[in-house]
Enzyme design. Structure first.
Site, PDB file in Angstrom:
ATOM      1  CG  PHE A  73      -2.087   0.919   1.148  1.00 35.80           C
ATOM      2  CD1 PHE A  73      -2.570   1.375  -0.062  1.00 35.80           C
ATOM      3  CD2 PHE A  73      -2.731   1.329   2.306  1.00 35.80           C
ATOM      4  CE1 PHE A  73      -3.666   2.214  -0.138  1.00 35.80           C
ATOM      5  CE2 PHE A  73      -3.832   2.176   2.264  1.00 35.80           C
ATOM      6  CZ  PHE A  73      -4.300   2.619   1.034  1.00 35.80           C
ATOM      7  CD  GLU A  74       4.830   1.921   0.126  1.00 33.06           C
ATOM      8  OE1 GLU A  74       4.832   3.167   0.287  1.00 33.06           O
ATOM      9  OE2 GLU A  74       5.372   1.131   0.922  1.00 33.06           O
ATOM     10  CB  ALA A 139       5.069  -2.418   9.306  1.00 37.45           C
ATOM     11  CE1 TYR A 224      15.111  -6.617  18.017  1.00 42.58           C
ATOM     12  CE2 TYR A 224      13.786  -5.180  19.410  1.00 42.58           C
ATOM     13  CZ  TYR A 224      15.019  -5.674  19.024  1.00 42.58           C
ATOM     14  OH  TYR A 224      16.170  -5.229  19.646  1.00 42.58           O
ATOM     15  CE1 TYR A 234       9.227  -3.388  18.667  1.00 42.57           C
ATOM     16  CE2 TYR A 234       8.720  -5.593  19.453  1.00 42.57           C
ATOM     17  CZ  TYR A 234       8.837  -4.696  18.422  1.00 42.57           C
ATOM     18  OH  TYR A 234       8.536  -5.091  17.145  1.00 42.57           O
ATOM     19  CE  LYS A 243       5.215  -7.502  16.094  1.00 40.16           C
ATOM     20  NZ  LYS A 243       4.871  -7.652  14.658  1.00 40.16           N
ATOM     21  CG  LEU A 272      17.663  -4.666  10.753  1.00 41.68           C
ATOM     22  CD1 LEU A 272      17.119  -5.501   9.605  1.00 41.68           C
ATOM     23  CD2 LEU A 272      19.127  -4.325  10.510  1.00 41.68           C
ATOM     24  CB  THR A 274      12.149  -0.326   9.764  1.00 45.00           C
ATOM     25  OG1 THR A 274      11.602  -0.355  11.096  1.00 45.00           O
ATOM     26  CG2 THR A 274      13.025  -1.564   9.557  1.00 45.00           C
TER      27      THR A 274
END
Length: 397
Positions: A73-74, A139, A224, A234, A243, A272, A274
């Site tokens: 979805f961009e 995400a 993660y 998190y 999660k 990472l 992002t």
């Protein structure tokens, strides 16, 4: 037009076409230099335009020789405005894959919707017959329930007490303390709806009912965990609750897929840079310290190295690495090495604004952040005029 980065908080509102192409080509070239993988041949990647989703699609095609369908979805490009980076990434991937003789088609739309699920299944039936791997790598900050139309929004908060710790303004280089108040029960539930396993399960069930899952089918979603310093925001926060639901979904899917000898995995990946991680308090500072330590030890990996290891050492090998006690794949193993975490913990105690540049890899963080949007790549002339609309390349549906 000449395209420069325009940064607002943890997002860049512009993207560079040539730089995004460079990003995709760099990843493809890395995979081509690795041993071939005896892996999947018909792959669906849900969330295919950036990060782990894009990298897994590249590994599927250029590492295992797979044909792929992507869902993302961009924002497309216009004559006077750049597309989002993910849109450029997808265009570049499709072009490179087709040039190499591989099938690569994509849907640009809401992956949470029933409509996109149906269109994707119709295309699988028409061109693939069945898929043998589904990567689920969405995400998104919000989700519209396809049945009720209710909009759920996720939050990044602790779930019990207010949480105070160090964080960093990555652009200004200022280390400060931040306090995040705990989420309400409603916020926790909404975050689970957006970031948990419900939509992953809906996708797999829809594909299963349609009869398009191959014998021995695999599906993977991402997680993660991280070290203690990030747990309150998190692992033990609202994201962690989501999660946990993802883990439960994997166990449920494993039961459901037994009839076709299918498997559902949650892969726990390395921290990472992002778009998602940039929005989480505390995490950018931790990543900056982690990068310094892992680079010094020769252990640093990006998305493409992580995804190649996922396929080569876990999903498609005769001797996969052991799953953890919860049945998860762990490719965060290098990050969580005791000697790595001990060094990060020592640096965390000492880090402040004055020594940020010396004790951390904040420059590496900034560079990787810009590279998400196609900037800061060597060999790209960022002072040259570029057409924001790619020429002679068929756009995705």
């Amino acid at each position: 037009m000449i395209v420069k980065p325009k940064i607002r908080g943890f997002i860049c509102t512009t993207a560079h076409l040539t730089g995004c192409e460079k990003n995709v080509l760099n990843q493809i070239n890395y995979v081509k230099q690795q041993p071939k993988i005896e892996g999947p041949k018909k792959v669906l990647v849900i969330g295919s335009s950036q990060g782990f989703g894009l990298s897994s699609r590249i590994v599927s095609t250029f590492g295992a020789g797979a044909d792929t369908i992507g869902v993302y979805f961009e924002k497309p490009a216009s004559e006077n405005k750049t597309a989002s980076a993910g849109w450029y990434n997808n265009i570049a991937f499709e072009h490179e894959a087709s040039q190499a003789g591989y099938y690569a088609k994509s849907f640009n739309g809401d992956a949470f919707s029933d409509e996109i699920k149906k269109e994707t299944i119709d295309l699988i039936k028409k061109d693939f017959g069945k898929v043998d791997l589904v990567i689920y790598s969405l995400a998104a900050p919000r989700r519209v329930d396809p049945k009720t139309g209710e909009v759920y929004s996720s939050v990044i908060k602790p779930t019990k007490d207010a949480y105070t710790n160090k964080t960093v303004n990555t652009q200004k280089g200022v280390v400060s303390e931040i306090t995040v108040n705990p989420a309400t029960e409603e916020e926790i539930e909404q975050t689970i709806k957006v970031m948990g396993g419900e939509d992953w399960q809906l996708w797999i069930e829809a594909l299963d009912i349609a009869g398009v899952l191959a014998e021995g089918f695999k599906t993977v979603a991402f997680n993660y965990i991280g070290p203690e310093v990030t747990h309150a925001i998190y692992k033990k926060g609202t994201i962690g609750k989501a999660k946990e639901h993802l883990d439960q979904t994997a166990h449920h899917l494993n039961e459901q897929l037994k009839s076709i000898n299918g498997r559902a995995f949650v892969s726990v990946n390395k921290a990472l840079v992002t778009q998602s991680s940039s929005a989480i308090p505390v995490v950018p500072l931790y990543i900056s310290l982690l990068y310094k330590v892992m680079k010094e030890k020769g252990l640093h990996e990006g998305c493409i190295e992580q995804m190649y290891r996922l396929y080569n050492e876990n999903l498609y090998t005769s001797s996969p690495k052991p799953l953890d006690e919860n049945g998860r794949i762990r490719i965060d193993d290098w990050e969580m090495k005791e000697e790595v975490q001990q060094e990060v913990a020592v640096l965390w105690k000492d880090i402040d604004t004055e020594n940020l540049e010396q004790l951390s890899d904040i420059e590496g963080y900034r560079k990787e952040f810009l590279q998400i949007f196609g900037f800061a790549f060597d060999g790209v002339d960022y002072d040259a005029e570029v057409d924001p609309i790619p020429q002679n390349i068929t756009q995705s549906k």
